[in-house]
Scaffold this motif. Structure first.
Motif, PDB file in Angstrom:
ATOM      1  N   ALA A 127      -5.800   0.476   5.700  1.00 21.68           N
ATOM      2  CA  ALA A 127      -6.372  -0.564   6.565  1.00 21.68           C
ATOM      3  C   ALA A 127      -6.963   0.080   7.815  1.00 21.68           C
ATOM      4  CB  ALA A 127      -5.312  -1.597   6.956  1.00 21.68           C
ATOM      5  N   LYS A 128      -7.807  -0.716   8.506  1.00 22.43           N
ATOM      6  CA  LYS A 128      -8.391  -0.279   9.775  1.00 22.43           C
ATOM      7  C   LYS A 128      -8.346  -1.460  10.752  1.00 22.43           C
ATOM      8  CE  LYS A 128     -12.490   1.103   8.411  1.00 22.43           C
ATOM      9  NZ  LYS A 128     -13.799   1.813   8.436  1.00 22.43           N
ATOM     10  N   TYR A 129      -8.066  -1.160  12.024  1.00 27.66           N
ATOM     11  CA  TYR A 129      -7.966  -2.206  13.041  1.00 27.66           C
ATOM     12  C   TYR A 129      -8.675  -1.739  14.320  1.00 27.66           C
ATOM     13  CZ  TYR A 129      -4.120  -3.600   9.970  1.00 27.66           C
ATOM     14  OH  TYR A 129      -3.353  -3.943   8.876  1.00 27.66           O
ATOM     15  N   PRO A 130      -9.467  -2.604  14.927  1.00 30.02           N
ATOM     16  CA  PRO A 130     -10.077  -2.221  16.212  1.00 30.02           C
ATOM     17  C   PRO A 130      -9.030  -1.933  17.289  1.00 30.02           C
ATOM     18  CG  PRO A 130     -11.220  -4.106  15.261  1.00 30.02           C
ATOM     19  CD  PRO A 130      -9.986  -3.890  14.431  1.00 30.02           C
ATOM     20  N   VAL A 131      -7.911  -2.686  17.231  1.00 31.44           N
ATOM     21  CA  VAL A 131      -6.847  -2.486  18.232  1.00 31.44           C
ATOM     22  C   VAL A 131      -5.492  -2.690  17.557  1.00 31.44           C
ATOM     23  CG1 VAL A 131      -5.836  -3.241  20.418  1.00 31.44           C
ATOM     24  CG2 VAL A 131      -8.319  -3.331  20.103  1.00 31.44           C
ATOM     25  N   THR A 154      -0.004   3.769   4.272  1.00 26.63           N
ATOM     26  CA  THR A 154       1.326   3.283   3.890  1.00 26.63           C
ATOM     27  C   THR A 154       2.166   4.480   3.462  1.00 26.63           C
ATOM     28  OG1 THR A 154       0.420   1.163   3.169  1.00 26.63           O
ATOM     29  CG2 THR A 154       2.611   1.744   2.363  1.00 26.63           C
ATOM     30  N   ASP A 155       3.308   4.666   4.102  1.00 30.83           N
ATOM     31  CA  ASP A 155       4.110   5.856   3.833  1.00 30.83           C
ATOM     32  C   ASP A 155       5.015   5.662   2.621  1.00 30.83           C
ATOM     33  OD1 ASP A 155       6.200   4.260   4.693  1.00 30.83           O
ATOM     34  OD2 ASP A 155       6.472   5.285   6.617  1.00 30.83           O
ATOM     35  N   ARG A 156       5.883   6.639   2.373  1.00 27.32           N
ATOM     36  CA  ARG A 156       6.749   6.584   1.201  1.00 27.32           C
ATOM     37  C   ARG A 156       7.782   5.475   1.283  1.00 27.32           C
ATOM     38  NH1 ARG A 156       8.055  13.086   0.804  1.00 27.32           N
ATOM     39  NH2 ARG A 156       5.873  13.791   0.602  1.00 27.32           N
ATOM     40  N   ALA A 157       8.095   5.044   2.492  1.00 33.77           N
ATOM     41  CA  ALA A 157       9.034   3.929   2.673  1.00 33.77           C
ATOM     42  C   ALA A 157       8.333   2.578   2.612  1.00 33.77           C
ATOM     43  CB  ALA A 157       9.768   4.078   4.002  1.00 33.77           C
ATOM     44  N   ASN A 158       7.066   2.592   2.171  1.00 33.54           N
ATOM     45  CA  ASN A 158       6.266   1.377   2.053  1.00 33.54           C
ATOM     46  C   ASN A 158       6.029   0.701   3.402  1.00 33.54           C
ATOM     47  OD1 ASN A 158       4.720  -0.259   0.328  1.00 33.54           O
ATOM     48  ND2 ASN A 158       6.326  -1.820   0.217  1.00 33.54           N
ATOM     49  N   GLN A 159       5.923   1.495   4.459  1.00 32.97           N
ATOM     50  CA  GLN A 159       5.622   0.978   5.788  1.00 32.97           C
ATOM     51  C   GLN A 159       4.213   1.407   6.197  1.00 32.97           C
ATOM     52  OE1 GLN A 159       8.854   2.560   8.217  1.00 32.97           O
ATOM     53  NE2 GLN A 159      10.026   0.659   8.005  1.00 32.97           N
ATOM     54  N   GLN A 160       3.492   0.456   6.783  1.00 33.11           N
ATOM     55  CA  GLN A 160       2.155   0.768   7.283  1.00 33.11           C
ATOM     56  C   GLN A 160       2.279   1.461   8.643  1.00 33.11           C
ATOM     57  OE1 GLN A 160      -2.154  -1.463   7.774  1.00 33.11           O
ATOM     58  NE2 GLN A 160      -0.315  -2.637   8.137  1.00 33.11           N
ATOM     59  N   VAL A 227       3.324  -0.693  11.608  1.00 33.57           N
ATOM     60  CA  VAL A 227       2.231  -1.536  12.092  1.00 33.57           C
ATOM     61  C   VAL A 227       2.166  -2.754  11.180  1.00 33.57           C
ATOM     62  CG1 VAL A 227      -0.253  -1.681  12.455  1.00 33.57           C
ATOM     63  CG2 VAL A 227       0.973   0.427  12.991  1.00 33.57           C
ATOM     64  N   LYS A 228       2.151  -3.951  11.785  1.00 35.28           N
ATOM     65  CA  LYS A 228       2.108  -5.188  10.998  1.00 35.28           C
ATOM     66  C   LYS A 228       0.851  -5.974  11.382  1.00 35.28           C
ATOM     67  CE  LYS A 228       7.128  -5.539  10.682  1.00 35.28           C
ATOM     68  NZ  LYS A 228       8.339  -6.385  10.947  1.00 35.28           N
ATOM     69  N   GLY A 229      -0.122  -5.886  10.491  1.00 33.65           N
ATOM     70  CA  GLY A 229      -1.334  -6.697  10.674  1.00 33.65           C
ATOM     71  C   GLY A 229      -2.099  -6.407  11.924  1.00 33.65           C
ATOM     72  N   GLY A 230      -2.023  -5.188  12.428  1.00 32.88           N
ATOM     73  CA  GLY A 230      -2.796  -4.842  13.603  1.00 32.88           C
ATOM     74  C   GLY A 230      -2.276  -5.464  14.877  1.00 32.88           C
ATOM     75  N   SER A 231      -0.980  -5.776  14.905  1.00 35.66           N
ATOM     76  CA  SER A 231      -0.412  -6.420  16.096  1.00 35.66           C
ATOM     77  C   SER A 231      -0.270  -5.429  17.243  1.00 35.66           C
ATOM     78  CB  SER A 231       0.970  -6.997  15.752  1.00 35.66           C
ATOM     79  OG  SER A 231       1.837  -5.967  15.287  1.00 35.66           O
TER      80      SER A 231
END
Length: 231
Positions: A127-131, A154-160, A227-231
């Motif tokens: 994914a890509k996010y402006p901020v 997304t890493d090996r622990a399934n975290q973005q 990172v969750k949804g570019g928050s």
């Protein structure tokens, strides 16, 4: 009757045979003129048909020799073309040379601090996010807040997690050094260009660096937090 004797020396039997022969010839009717004309016309038509048939067979043989067996006029089955998939984009991050190379261009970067390595050698951009806004860590070290022109994986622990982002002008001295807490910092004013160049789905190879005997946790390394949804 004439009193003159017969002029020939034929006997009565010979004379009788000749008379019968003449009578038989006179009994066979001569062909009429119309019948002769019709017969000639029939023969001419038969000869013409035979000539045309011979010429037609000769022409068909010539066509066969010139073009071979006639092709079938039945419709051919439709073929479906399978499009060739586009090649996957390749990106190289060299932590020792402090460069990021994409689409033939190289950009200066700041590498992760040894105690906060990325922890991966090959990742895929998800994914890509402006901020992206990050929370402070538990030990109060490092800069929290926004990360502009952020690219994640997304890493090996399934975290973005953050892969790279643009440094601010205040971070300019960090370019070419190892001071980022778990990600790659792109030189100020180059973040947008890298953000636009790197595609979602790109395969990123990470070379060099990342040597630490005691890596810190994700909670301590701000740029490694999920990172969750570019928050």
């Amino acid at each position: 009757m004439s009193d003159r004797p017969p002029t020939s020396g034929l006997s009565e039997a010979e004379l009788s045979d000749r008379l019968r022969s003449l009578a038989a010839r006179s009994a066979t009717p001569a062909p009429a003129a119309g019948a002769l004309v019709r017969g000639r016309a029939v023969r001419r038509r038969r000869a013409r048909r035979a000539l045309l048939t011979t010429a037609g067979l000769a022409g068909a043989a010539a066509v066969f020799l010139a073009f071979g067996t006639p092709r079938s006029t039945a419709p051919r089955p439709a073929t479906t073309s399978v499009p060739t998939p586009a090649p996957v984009q390749q990106v190289l991050i060299d932590l020792d040379a402090h460069t990021l190379t994409v689409q033939g261009r190289s950009f200066a970067i700041s590498a992760p601090e040894p105690h906060c390595p990325i922890g991966e050698r090959a990742v895929t951009v998800t994914a890509k996010y402006p901020v992206v806004n990050l929370a402070p860590n538990d030990i109060g070290v490092g800069r929290a807040g926004p990360r502009n022109w952020a690219v994640t994986f997304t890493d090996r622990a399934n975290q973005q997690r953050l892969l790279l982002f643009e440094l601010t002008p205040a971070d300019l001295p960090d370019v070419g050094e190892d001071h980022i807490l778990g990600a790659v910092g792109v030189a100020p004013a180059s973040g947008r260009a890298v953000y636009d160049a790197v595609q979602v789905g790109a395969q990123v190879r990470i070379a060099g660096g990342q040597q630490s005997e005691k890596p810190l946790s994700n909670a301590a390394c701000i740029d490694r937090q999920p990172v969750k949804g570019g928050s």
